[in-house]
Design a protein around this motif. Structure first.
Motif, PDB file in Angstrom:
ATOM      1  N   HIS A   1       0.861  -1.191   0.000  1.00  0.00           N
ATOM      2  CA  HIS A   1       0.000   0.000   0.000  1.00  0.00           C
ATOM      3  C   HIS A   1       0.889   1.229   0.000  1.00  0.00           C
ATOM      4  CE1 HIS A   1       0.769   0.779   4.311  1.00  0.00           C
ATOM      5  NE2 HIS A   1       0.739  -0.540   4.429  1.00  0.00           N
ATOM      6  N   PRO A   2       0.334   2.386  -0.373  1.00  0.00           N
ATOM      7  CA  PRO A   2       1.160   3.599  -0.445  1.00  0.00           C
ATOM      8  C   PRO A   2       1.548   4.103   0.943  1.00  0.00           C
ATOM      9  CG  PRO A   2      -1.129   4.126  -0.893  1.00  0.00           C
ATOM     10  CD  PRO A   2      -1.048   2.631  -0.766  1.00  0.00           C
ATOM     11  N   HIS A   3       2.629   4.824   0.969  1.00  0.00           N
ATOM     12  CA  HIS A   3       3.090   5.471   2.200  1.00  0.00           C
ATOM     13  C   HIS A   3       3.322   6.956   1.959  1.00  0.00           C
ATOM     14  CE1 HIS A   3       3.751   2.244   5.170  1.00  0.00           C
ATOM     15  NE2 HIS A   3       3.815   1.474   4.085  1.00  0.00           N
ATOM     16  N   HIS A   4       2.484   7.560   1.145  1.00  0.00           N
ATOM     17  CA  HIS A   4       2.628   8.987   0.887  1.00  0.00           C
ATOM     18  C   HIS A   4       2.346   9.759   2.182  1.00  0.00           C
ATOM     19  CE1 HIS A   4       2.855  12.597  -1.539  1.00  0.00           C
ATOM     20  NE2 HIS A   4       1.762  13.022  -0.932  1.00  0.00           N
ATOM     21  N   HIS A   5       3.245  10.637   2.555  1.00  0.00           N
ATOM     22  CA  HIS A   5       3.175  11.378   3.815  1.00  0.00           C
ATOM     23  C   HIS A   5       1.793  11.992   4.043  1.00  0.00           C
ATOM     24  CE1 HIS A   5       4.992  13.166   7.268  1.00  0.00           C
ATOM     25  NE2 HIS A   5       4.733  14.405   6.866  1.00  0.00           N
ATOM     26  N   HIS A   6       1.180  11.682   5.166  1.00  0.00           N
ATOM     27  CA  HIS A   6      -0.121  12.195   5.605  1.00  0.00           C
ATOM     28  C   HIS A   6      -1.300  11.700   4.776  1.00  0.00           C
ATOM     29  CE1 HIS A   6       1.699  14.751   8.596  1.00  0.00           C
ATOM     30  NE2 HIS A   6       2.465  15.314   7.680  1.00  0.00           N
ATOM     31  N   SER A   7      -1.084  10.738   3.882  1.00  0.00           N
ATOM     32  CA  SER A   7      -2.177  10.257   3.035  1.00  0.00           C
ATOM     33  C   SER A   7      -2.346   8.744   3.060  1.00  0.00           C
ATOM     34  CB  SER A   7      -1.953  10.689   1.583  1.00  0.00           C
ATOM     35  OG  SER A   7      -1.930  12.079   1.467  1.00  0.00           O
ATOM     36  N   THR A   8      -1.543   8.040   3.833  1.00  0.00           N
ATOM     37  CA  THR A   8      -1.577   6.587   3.801  1.00  0.00           C
ATOM     38  C   THR A   8      -2.951   6.040   4.130  1.00  0.00           C
ATOM     39  OG1 THR A   8       0.756   6.469   4.387  1.00  0.00           O
ATOM     40  CG2 THR A   8      -0.542   4.481   4.728  1.00  0.00           C
ATOM     41  N   ALA A   9      -3.553   6.472   5.224  1.00  0.00           N
ATOM     42  CA  ALA A   9      -4.861   5.947   5.633  1.00  0.00           C
ATOM     43  C   ALA A   9      -5.925   6.265   4.593  1.00  0.00           C
ATOM     44  CB  ALA A   9      -5.268   6.506   6.999  1.00  0.00           C
ATOM     45  N   LEU A  10      -5.913   7.458   4.068  1.00  0.00           N
ATOM     46  CA  LEU A  10      -6.910   7.855   3.069  1.00  0.00           C
ATOM     47  C   LEU A  10      -6.736   7.034   1.783  1.00  0.00           C
ATOM     48  CD1 LEU A  10      -9.245   9.800   2.577  1.00  0.00           C
ATOM     49  CD2 LEU A  10      -7.603  11.475   1.760  1.00  0.00           C
ATOM     50  N   GLN A  11      -5.496   6.831   1.365  1.00  0.00           N
ATOM     51  CA  GLN A  11      -5.252   6.085   0.130  1.00  0.00           C
ATOM     52  C   GLN A  11      -5.492   4.583   0.320  1.00  0.00           C
ATOM     53  OE1 GLN A  11      -1.297   7.299  -0.932  1.00  0.00           O
ATOM     54  NE2 GLN A  11      -1.997   9.173  -1.897  1.00  0.00           N
TER      55      GLN A  11
ATOM     56  N   GLY B   1      -8.674   1.932  -0.989  1.00  0.00           N
ATOM     57  CA  GLY B   1      -8.510   0.804  -1.894  1.00  0.00           C
ATOM     58  C   GLY B   1      -7.195   0.726  -2.631  1.00  0.00           C
ATOM     59  N   ALA B   2      -6.277   1.649  -2.394  1.00  0.00           N
ATOM     60  CA  ALA B   2      -4.980   1.607  -3.080  1.00  0.00           C
ATOM     61  C   ALA B   2      -4.057   0.641  -2.333  1.00  0.00           C
ATOM     62  CB  ALA B   2      -4.363   3.004  -3.140  1.00  0.00           C
ATOM     63  N   ALA B   3      -4.308  -0.653  -2.511  1.00  0.00           N
ATOM     64  CA  ALA B   3      -3.541  -1.686  -1.833  1.00  0.00           C
ATOM     65  C   ALA B   3      -3.752  -2.999  -2.564  1.00  0.00           C
ATOM     66  CB  ALA B   3      -4.001  -1.808  -0.374  1.00  0.00           C
ATOM     67  N   GLY B   4      -2.943  -3.993  -2.242  1.00  0.00           N
ATOM     68  CA  GLY B   4      -3.098  -5.291  -2.874  1.00  0.00           C
ATOM     69  C   GLY B   4      -2.314  -6.371  -2.166  1.00  0.00           C
ATOM     70  N   VAL B   5      -2.510  -7.601  -2.605  1.00  0.00           N
ATOM     71  CA  VAL B   5      -1.875  -8.781  -2.022  1.00  0.00           C
ATOM     72  C   VAL B   5      -0.549  -9.049  -2.722  1.00  0.00           C
ATOM     73  CG1 VAL B   5      -2.130 -11.274  -1.622  1.00  0.00           C
ATOM     74  CG2 VAL B   5      -4.121  -9.771  -1.456  1.00  0.00           C
ATOM     75  N   LEU B   6       0.419  -9.484  -1.952  1.00  0.00           N
ATOM     76  CA  LEU B   6       1.732  -9.851  -2.468  1.00  0.00           C
ATOM     77  C   LEU B   6       2.091 -11.218  -1.874  1.00  0.00           C
ATOM     78  CD1 LEU B   6       4.281  -8.973  -4.067  1.00  0.00           C
ATOM     79  CD2 LEU B   6       5.130  -7.999  -1.942  1.00  0.00           C
ATOM     80  N   ILE B   7       2.171 -12.231  -2.719  1.00  0.00           N
ATOM     81  CA  ILE B   7       2.521 -13.579  -2.267  1.00  0.00           C
ATOM     82  C   ILE B   7       3.977 -13.848  -2.615  1.00  0.00           C
ATOM     83  CG2 ILE B   7       2.050 -16.055  -2.488  1.00  0.00           C
ATOM     84  CD1 ILE B   7      -0.292 -14.498  -1.260  1.00  0.00           C
ATOM     85  N   VAL B   8       4.768 -14.195  -1.601  1.00  0.00           N
ATOM     86  CA  VAL B   8       6.140 -14.626  -1.817  1.00  0.00           C
ATOM     87  C   VAL B   8       6.122 -16.141  -1.648  1.00  0.00           C
ATOM     88  CG1 VAL B   8       8.535 -14.476  -1.041  1.00  0.00           C
ATOM     89  CG2 VAL B   8       7.057 -12.453  -0.918  1.00  0.00           C
TER      90      VAL B   8
END
Length: 173
Positions: free
Chosen positions: A9-19, A23-30
């Motif tokens: 998911h994004p880590h843009h300063h002061h916007s992480t929770a909003l982004q 829905g700006a997130a996804g699954v990553l399978i290693v």
């Protein structure tokens, strides 16, 4: 990197929770290295469940506080569409279903993306009896797998790998 169920998911300063909450997130399978898990677990069919909670009232309040253009009319838009303001989606779908074979073990790889709400899940059904066995939490295998559980508890950002098998008491179930 060690194998496991992760997410991005994004880590843009002061916007992480909003982004991420929007829905700006996804699954990553290693993938695990060959031979890392016993065959019983390594060969299970996998179902990836990206579970998101979109509390539109909270998102709208955060957007207004941050003077963002995103989500500023989320509550009204949901009402106009006849939707609840607290939406839970699985793989981006609302009210979607999944079919599994009776008496077969599946590995559910679950990721929960939310801002503030915890989620407690269990499988209920009048015609089915299901077993749940926890394999991993937050991308890390338990010291001894699997562990019998009756429900899956996820907090924002958490992950769980759960072996699931259901049997029908009457068909179809």
């Amino acid at each position: 990197h060690m194998g496991g169920t992760h997410w991005y998911h994004p880590h843009h300063h002061h916007s992480t929770a909003l982004q991420a909450g929007g829905g700006a997130a996804g699954v990553l399978i290693v993938n695990d290295p060959p031979g890392y898990l016993p065959d019983t677990y390594a060969n299970m069919d996998e179902k990836i469940l990206f579970i998101t909670c979109h509390n539109l009232v909270t998102l709208q309040s955060m957007a207004e506080s941050s003077e963002s253009n995103l989500w500023t009319n989320a509550e009204e838009a949901a009402g106009d569409a006849g939707l609840d303001t607290n939406l839970f989606l699985v793989n981006g779908q609302l009210g979607e279903t999944m079919t599994i074979e009776a008496n077969k073990w599946y590995r559910f790889r679950m990721v929960y993306a939310a801002i503030e709400q915890a989620l407690e899940m269990q499988i209920n059904g009048d015609d089915a009896a299901c077993e749940l066995k926890l394999m991993a939490k937050d991308g890390i295998y338990l010291d001894s797998i699997p562990r019998d559980i009756s429900q899956v508890v996820l907090v924002p950002g958490s992950r769980a790998d759960v072996a699931v098998s259901c049997s029908c008491t009457t068909y179809p179930c």
